[in-house]
Write a protein that holds these residues in place. Structure first.
Motif, mmCIF file in Angstrom:
data_model
loop_
_atom_site.group_PDB
_atom_site.id
_atom_site.type_symbol
_atom_site.label_atom_id
_atom_site.label_comp_id
_atom_site.label_asym_id
_atom_site.label_seq_id
_atom_site.Cartn_x
_atom_site.Cartn_y
_atom_site.Cartn_z
ATOM 1 N N PHE A 150 0.838 -1.203 0.000
ATOM 2 C CA PHE A 150 0.000 0.000 0.000
ATOM 3 C C PHE A 150 0.876 1.258 0.000
ATOM 4 O O PHE A 150 0.721 2.141 -0.850
ATOM 5 N N ARG B 76 1.601 -13.691 -4.319
ATOM 6 C CA ARG B 76 0.214 -13.376 -3.960
ATOM 7 C C ARG B 76 -0.663 -13.617 -5.185
ATOM 8 O O ARG B 76 -0.223 -13.441 -6.319
ATOM 9 N N ILE B 77 -1.921 -13.934 -4.916
ATOM 10 C CA ILE B 77 -2.868 -14.173 -6.005
ATOM 11 C C ILE B 77 -3.430 -12.842 -6.507
ATOM 12 O O ILE B 77 -3.789 -11.976 -5.713
ATOM 13 N N ALA C 203 11.422 5.031 11.135
ATOM 14 C CA ALA C 203 10.004 4.957 11.508
ATOM 15 C C ALA C 203 9.425 6.361 11.608
ATOM 16 O O ALA C 203 10.111 7.290 12.046
ATOM 17 N N GLY D 199 -6.118 -9.763 4.168
ATOM 18 C CA GLY D 199 -5.841 -11.031 3.476
ATOM 19 C C GLY D 199 -6.108 -11.013 1.988
ATOM 20 O O GLY D 199 -5.916 -12.015 1.311
ATOM 21 N N LYS E 126 -3.103 -7.501 -4.275
ATOM 22 C CA LYS E 126 -3.384 -7.270 -5.707
ATOM 23 C C LYS E 126 -3.812 -5.837 -5.978
ATOM 24 O O LYS E 126 -3.619 -5.319 -7.050
HETATM 25 C C1 LIG Z 1 -0.134 -15.268 4.071
HETATM 26 C C2 LIG Z 1 -0.790 -14.154 3.321
HETATM 27 C C3 LIG Z 1 -1.360 -14.408 2.093
HETATM 28 C C4 LIG Z 1 -1.967 -13.391 1.382
HETATM 29 N N1 LIG Z 1 -2.458 -13.658 0.139
HETATM 30 C C5 LIG Z 1 -2.923 -12.655 -0.623
HETATM 31 C C6 LIG Z 1 -3.244 -12.894 -1.971
HETATM 32 O O1 LIG Z 1 -3.095 -14.013 -2.469
HETATM 33 N N2 LIG Z 1 -3.702 -11.861 -2.717
HETATM 34 C C7 LIG Z 1 -3.834 -10.614 -2.217
HETATM 35 O O2 LIG Z 1 -4.260 -9.730 -2.958
HETATM 36 N N3 LIG Z 1 -3.510 -10.345 -0.920
HETATM 37 C C8 LIG Z 1 -3.049 -11.330 -0.120
HETATM 38 N N4 LIG Z 1 -2.674 -11.092 1.169
HETATM 39 C C9 LIG Z 1 -2.914 -9.770 1.752
HETATM 40 C C10 LIG Z 1 -1.867 -8.765 1.392
HETATM 41 O O3 LIG Z 1 -0.591 -9.369 1.351
HETATM 42 C C11 LIG Z 1 -1.902 -7.610 2.399
HETATM 43 O O4 LIG Z 1 -3.230 -7.086 2.458
HETATM 44 C C12 LIG Z 1 -0.968 -6.491 1.997
HETATM 45 O O5 LIG Z 1 0.317 -6.979 1.736
HETATM 46 C C13 LIG Z 1 -0.905 -5.441 3.085
HETATM 47 O O6 LIG Z 1 0.051 -4.471 2.720
HETATM 48 P P1 LIG Z 1 0.323 -3.201 3.617
HETATM 49 O O7 LIG Z 1 1.209 -2.322 2.830
HETATM 50 O O8 LIG Z 1 -0.961 -2.616 4.106
HETATM 51 O O9 LIG Z 1 1.049 -3.763 4.936
HETATM 52 P P2 LIG Z 1 2.553 -4.284 5.158
HETATM 53 O O10 LIG Z 1 3.047 -5.012 3.999
HETATM 54 O O11 LIG Z 1 2.587 -4.971 6.475
HETATM 55 O O12 LIG Z 1 3.390 -2.955 5.257
HETATM 56 C C14 LIG Z 1 3.323 -2.120 6.383
HETATM 57 C C15 LIG Z 1 4.695 -1.542 6.598
HETATM 58 O O13 LIG Z 1 4.632 -0.490 7.555
HETATM 59 C C16 LIG Z 1 5.872 -0.453 8.216
HETATM 60 N N5 LIG Z 1 5.756 0.339 9.438
HETATM 61 C C17 LIG Z 1 5.197 -0.023 10.615
HETATM 62 N N6 LIG Z 1 5.276 0.990 11.489
HETATM 63 C C18 LIG Z 1 5.892 2.014 10.839
HETATM 64 C C19 LIG Z 1 6.251 3.339 11.215
HETATM 65 N N7 LIG Z 1 5.968 3.834 12.431
HETATM 66 N N8 LIG Z 1 6.879 4.115 10.306
HETATM 67 C C20 LIG Z 1 7.164 3.656 9.062
HETATM 68 N N9 LIG Z 1 6.834 2.411 8.665
HETATM 69 C C21 LIG Z 1 6.193 1.601 9.538
HETATM 70 C C22 LIG Z 1 6.189 -1.926 8.442
HETATM 71 O O14 LIG Z 1 7.566 -2.138 8.713
HETATM 72 C C23 LIG Z 1 5.716 -2.537 7.142
HETATM 73 O O15 LIG Z 1 6.781 -2.692 6.228
HETATM 74 C C24 LIG Z 1 -2.048 -12.093 1.921
HETATM 75 C C25 LIG Z 1 -1.483 -11.831 3.177
HETATM 76 C C26 LIG Z 1 -0.843 -12.838 3.862
HETATM 77 C C27 LIG Z 1 -0.219 -12.522 5.179
#
Ligand SMILES: Cc1cc2nc3c(=O)[nH]c(=O)nc-3n(C[C@H](O)[C@H](O)[C@H](O)COP(=O)(O)OP(=O)(O)OC[C@H]3O[C@@H](n4cnc5c(N)ncnc54)[C@H](O)[C@@H]3O)c2cc1C
Length: 375
Positions: A16, A51-52, A173, A333, A337
């Protein structure tokens, strides 16, 4: 590159945050992206191999449309940056049972969104995929252009391109807004599973972290039945199963996981070792559906976490009281994508005075009790 004077700080280099930062930078803004551990690190929800990408979402057509838009943006990004191998068009096979309401709604949504798919009868499934021991009556939706995205590498690529076009990435952070100068920059917290810790009062009870375990099984040598194109990415959600898996990509093995929410997890302190119960559950599933892999060795394993909202809808919204502070999270979850469309949506919300928000992404629509509806 157009010029713009507002500056933005994005916290979190998961899928994201990476796409939000990249989208804002491409629009000409000064953007700093921070992450204390690095893009798509092992404890982030975006870490891991794959990821799917699929567009079937039952009645939740908003995610069908977003998935279609995102796939186009992912593919453009990979083509422009010479990384086409990071999306593997394996196709996605969603096994369906007779009178499957989710599948029926998905068919309608896929047609509305002009997604190319095939409706496979039980006989088609058995003929095309003899390595899957599909029970009688199990048909499938086959999304031909869907597939697997190489997750960690894809996020790292977006961050790399972000810096190449002038964005600043720092290994650091962002503190809570009350400790930062919110007049100097728009702050976007895309901190996935850490959002509840950063905003305990607002999000602590609105984001539910669940432990999700993933196994990779070694395929028999010289046996191509578990590689693409013989085997696509697949989902098997009938009879409360909620299983899904990937063919052997990049020689990492056949990947198998359960989408049902596991127990609560703390992303900072959890041991990342798969439990014996999960291994047993996966083996029993393999014996039933993929009997040729029933005794396959485990060659790799991962423990990750979902950062679920009450119903599975994302949170992409402004802080309720701080004008310059935004949240992006609640991937629940299924968020990976959608990274590119999330980037576009949030960039539009933040920079355009006339953009109308999608109610499903608002903080105010997030409950404090879990009742998942989005699959
Ligand atoms: C096992 C598994 C299978 C999945 N399968 C699928 C799939 O097949 N298809 C699909 O579309 N989605 C899938 N998902 C869901 C998808 O992977 C997640 O919804 C998505 O990756 C979330 O991304 P994010 O950027 O919100 O969070 P994250 O990837 O967790 O990124 C958040 C980041 O914020 C950082 N952070 C935390 N605190 C601070 C701070 N104070 N300052 C700066 N940075 C900070 C962290 O270090 C981290 O790197 C799956 C998830 C999992 C766990």
């Amino acid at each position: 590159m157009p010029r713009n004077t507002t500056s933005f700080t994005v916290a979190g280099a998961g899928v994201f945050g990476a796409w939000i930062a990249y989208t804002l930078r491409r629009a000409g803004h000064a953007v700093t992206l921070l992450d204390p551990f690095g893009p798509a690190h092992s404890c982030a929800s975006s870490g891991g191999e794959s990821r799917i990408i699929r567009a079937s979402y039952g009645t939740d057509e908003i995610y069908t449309r977003m998935a279609v838009r995102s796939l186009a943006l992912w593919e453009t990004f990979f083509a422009e940056t010479n990384r086409r191998q990071l999306f593997q068009r394996t196709g996605v096979l969603w096994l369906t049972e007779p009178d499957d309401a989710h599948a029926n709604a998905s068919r309608v949504a896929l047609r509305n969104a002009k997604v190319d798919f095939e409706d496979l009868s039980p006989a088609d499934v058995r003929r095309r995929y003899p390595q899957i021991n599909a029970a009688s009556g199990v048909g499938a939706i086959f999304e031909k252009n869907a597939g697997a995205i190489m997750a960690r590498q894809a996020v790292q690529a977006v961050v790399e391109e972000f810096t190449r076009i002038g964005g600043e990435y720092r290994h650091a952070a962002l503190r809570r807004p009350e400790e930062e100068d919110t007049r100097a920059s728009v702050l976007i917290y895309a901190c996935g599973p850490w959002l509840g810790k950063l905003f305990p009062d607002l999000l602590g009870r609105r984001i539910f972290l669940s432990r999700q375990e993933v196994l990779f099984f070694g395929v028999p040598p010289g046996d191509f039945r578990f590689q693409s194109p013989q085997l696509p990415v697949w989902l098997d959600f009938g009879s409360q199963r909620a299983m899904y898996g990937f063919p052997d990509l990049e020689a990492r093995g056949f990947k198998l996981a359960c989408d049902r929410h596991g127990p609560p997890i703390d992303p900072d302190t959890a041991d990342r070792l798969v439990s014996p119960e999960t291994i047993q559950q996966m083996r029993s599933y393999l014996s039933e559906r993929f009997p040729a892999l029933a005794h396959a060795p485990i060659v790799d394993a991962r423990v990750c976490q979902y950062e679920n909202t009450s119903n599975g809808d994302f949170i992409l919204d402004r802080h309720p009281t701080l004008e310059n502070v935004w949240f992006a999270g609640g991937g629940s979850g299924h968020g990976f994508k959608h990274g590119p469309a999330v980037g576009e949506y949030l960039a539009r919300m933040i920079t355009s005075a006339h953009a109308s928000p999608e109610s499903r992404f608002l903080f105010s629509t997030k409950a404090t009790a879990q009742s998942r509806v989005v699959y």
